[in-house]
Design a protein around this motif. Sequence first.
Motif, PDB file in Angstrom:
ATOM      1  N   PHE A  33       0.893  10.713  18.435  1.00 26.47           N
ATOM      2  CA  PHE A  33       0.963   9.315  18.880  1.00 26.47           C
ATOM      3  C   PHE A  33       2.203   9.096  19.741  1.00 26.47           C
ATOM      4  O   PHE A  33       2.111   8.561  20.850  1.00 26.47           O
ATOM      5  N   LEU A  34       3.359   9.576  19.255  1.00 22.66           N
ATOM      6  CA  LEU A  34       4.600   9.398  20.014  1.00 22.66           C
ATOM      7  C   LEU A  34       4.521  10.146  21.348  1.00 22.66           C
ATOM      8  O   LEU A  34       4.936   9.628  22.381  1.00 22.66           O
ATOM      9  N   ALA A  35       3.948  11.352  21.325  1.00 24.19           N
ATOM     10  CA  ALA A  35       3.843  12.153  22.551  1.00 24.19           C
ATOM     11  C   ALA A  35       2.941  11.475  23.579  1.00 24.19           C
ATOM     12  O   ALA A  35       3.157  11.608  24.784  1.00 24.19           O
ATOM     13  N   CYS A  36       1.918  10.738  23.128  1.00 24.94           N
ATOM     14  CA  CYS A  36       1.005  10.057  24.042  1.00 24.94           C
ATOM     15  C   CYS A  36       1.576   8.731  24.529  1.00 24.94           C
ATOM     16  O   CYS A  36       1.391   8.348  25.695  1.00 24.94           O
ATOM     17  N   ILE A  37       2.258   8.011  23.625  1.00 26.01           N
ATOM     18  CA  ILE A  37       2.691   6.636  23.938  1.00 26.01           C
ATOM     19  C   ILE A  37       4.008   6.618  24.722  1.00 26.01           C
ATOM     20  O   ILE A  37       4.143   5.877  25.697  1.00 26.01           O
ATOM     21  N   LEU A  38       4.973   7.451  24.310  1.00 28.59           N
ATOM     22  CA  LEU A  38       6.302   7.385  24.930  1.00 28.59           C
ATOM     23  C   LEU A  38       6.279   7.556  26.460  1.00 28.59           C
ATOM     24  O   LEU A  38       6.935   6.775  27.159  1.00 28.59           O
ATOM     25  N   PRO A  39       5.523   8.523  27.009  1.00 30.08           N
ATOM     26  CA  PRO A  39       5.518   8.641  28.485  1.00 30.08           C
ATOM     27  C   PRO A  39       4.838   7.466  29.185  1.00 30.08           C
ATOM     28  O   PRO A  39       5.037   7.276  30.384  1.00 30.08           O
ATOM     29  N   PRO A  58     -11.849   7.964  20.713  1.00 32.51           N
ATOM     30  CA  PRO A  58     -11.092   9.005  19.993  1.00 32.51           C
ATOM     31  C   PRO A  58      -9.824   8.465  19.334  1.00 32.51           C
ATOM     32  O   PRO A  58      -9.471   8.893  18.228  1.00 32.51           O
ATOM     33  N   VAL A  59      -9.164   7.512  19.996  1.00 32.54           N
ATOM     34  CA  VAL A  59      -7.939   6.931  19.431  1.00 32.54           C
ATOM     35  C   VAL A  59      -8.282   6.140  18.171  1.00 32.54           C
ATOM     36  O   VAL A  59      -7.599   6.241  17.145  1.00 32.54           O
ATOM     37  N   LYS A  60      -9.371   5.357  18.238  1.00 31.43           N
ATOM     38  CA  LYS A  60      -9.809   4.598  17.063  1.00 31.43           C
ATOM     39  C   LYS A  60     -10.086   5.533  15.890  1.00 31.43           C
ATOM     40  O   LYS A  60      -9.653   5.286  14.764  1.00 31.43           O
ATOM     41  N   ILE A  61     -10.826   6.610  16.157  1.00 27.30           N
ATOM     42  CA  ILE A  61     -11.211   7.531  15.082  1.00 27.30           C
ATOM     43  C   ILE A  61      -9.978   8.219  14.500  1.00 27.30           C
ATOM     44  O   ILE A  61      -9.815   8.282  13.274  1.00 27.30           O
ATOM     45  N   MET A  62      -9.088   8.719  15.377  1.00 29.25           N
ATOM     46  CA  MET A  62      -7.885   9.391  14.888  1.00 29.25           C
ATOM     47  C   MET A  62      -7.003   8.428  14.097  1.00 29.25           C
ATOM     48  O   MET A  62      -6.429   8.797  13.067  1.00 29.25           O
ATOM     49  N   THR A  63      -6.917   7.181  14.583  1.00 27.73           N
ATOM     50  CA  THR A  63      -6.084   6.194  13.897  1.00 27.73           C
ATOM     51  C   THR A  63      -6.655   5.860  12.523  1.00 27.73           C
ATOM     52  O   THR A  63      -5.922   5.759  11.536  1.00 27.73           O
ATOM     53  N   LEU A  64      -7.987   5.717  12.456  1.00 26.21           N
ATOM     54  CA  LEU A  64      -8.604   5.428  11.158  1.00 26.21           C
ATOM     55  C   LEU A  64      -8.422   6.612  10.207  1.00 26.21           C
ATOM     56  O   LEU A  64      -8.116   6.430   9.025  1.00 26.21           O
ATOM     57  N   LEU A  65      -8.557   7.839  10.751  1.00 19.61           N
ATOM     58  CA  LEU A  65      -8.340   9.032   9.935  1.00 19.61           C
ATOM     59  C   LEU A  65      -6.904   9.063   9.404  1.00 19.61           C
ATOM     60  O   LEU A  65      -6.661   9.362   8.224  1.00 19.61           O
ATOM     61  N   HIS A  87      -3.787  -2.449  24.366  1.00 20.15           N
ATOM     62  CA  HIS A  87      -5.150  -2.794  23.990  1.00 20.15           C
ATOM     63  C   HIS A  87      -6.132  -1.741  24.515  1.00 20.15           C
ATOM     64  O   HIS A  87      -7.021  -1.281  23.784  1.00 20.15           O
ATOM     65  N   ALA A  88      -5.928  -1.331  25.765  1.00 23.36           N
ATOM     66  CA  ALA A  88      -6.824  -0.335  26.378  1.00 23.36           C
ATOM     67  C   ALA A  88      -6.723   1.007  25.652  1.00 23.36           C
ATOM     68  O   ALA A  88      -7.725   1.703  25.474  1.00 23.36           O
TER      69      ALA A  88
END
Lengths: 129, 115
Positions: free
Chosen positions: B33-39, B56-63, B49-50
């Motif tokens: 998450f940090l690696a995707c969001i920080l850049p 995939p983000v929804k599924i990973m976040t729910l997991l 929101h996007a």
Amino acid sequence: MEIKATKARPKNLDLTSIQLPLPGIVSILHRVSGALLFLVGIPLLLSLLQQSLQSHDTYEALVQSVQQPLVKLVLVGLIWAFWHHFCAGLRFLLLDMHRGVRIESARSSSRWVLIVSLLLTVLSGVALW
Amino acid sequence: MVNRVVVGAHYGLRDWLLQRITAVIMALYAVGFLACILPRLPLGYAGWHAWFALLPVKIMTLLFLLSLFYHAWVGVRDIFMDYIKPFGLRLVLQSGVILMLLVYALWAADILWSI
């Protein structure tokens, strides 16, 4: 059948003369941080996630409320709890795999857990505000 | 007669292992998450929101969140087993925590799937 101790066991009721070793401090803080994350962290995380995603207005209101000193204090506390739990947890996973179980390395790794989690807390705080 | 207590520790190994598996899942998610969001910062509401609207983000976040709730259950159960000795009280507290975590799981699914 009752088993009796043949020797009188040493008693030390003076709690000021004994101290929890560093790995013990990391261990109890792992439990305390975990309890904090459960009691406050999870409901707060879910409500923050909800507010941040619901609408543009709730997102902006969230950005505003995060600037309040009291909210900041709570968040910094929880961020510390997260990073401490994270670092101490990684250490426990390594210990489970019999890595760093000797007393010197166990002591130095527990010192590193305390230092690194504080550093990550400061870094997160700086990144957020 | 063996004096068994319903909230005793006889499901140890499975929970011990799941506590560690969920820990690894959460650690991987946190780093990813940090690696995707920080850049991508600053995102603003539109970007944030996007990002969560991606399946995939929804599924990973729910997991991640389900792992968190299971992990929390094992941890809280351990704390109760260490400090709450009257087993009637322990049963009530443990039931309360299970119920609370189930509510959290439904809430999490609702948050993510109403995006």
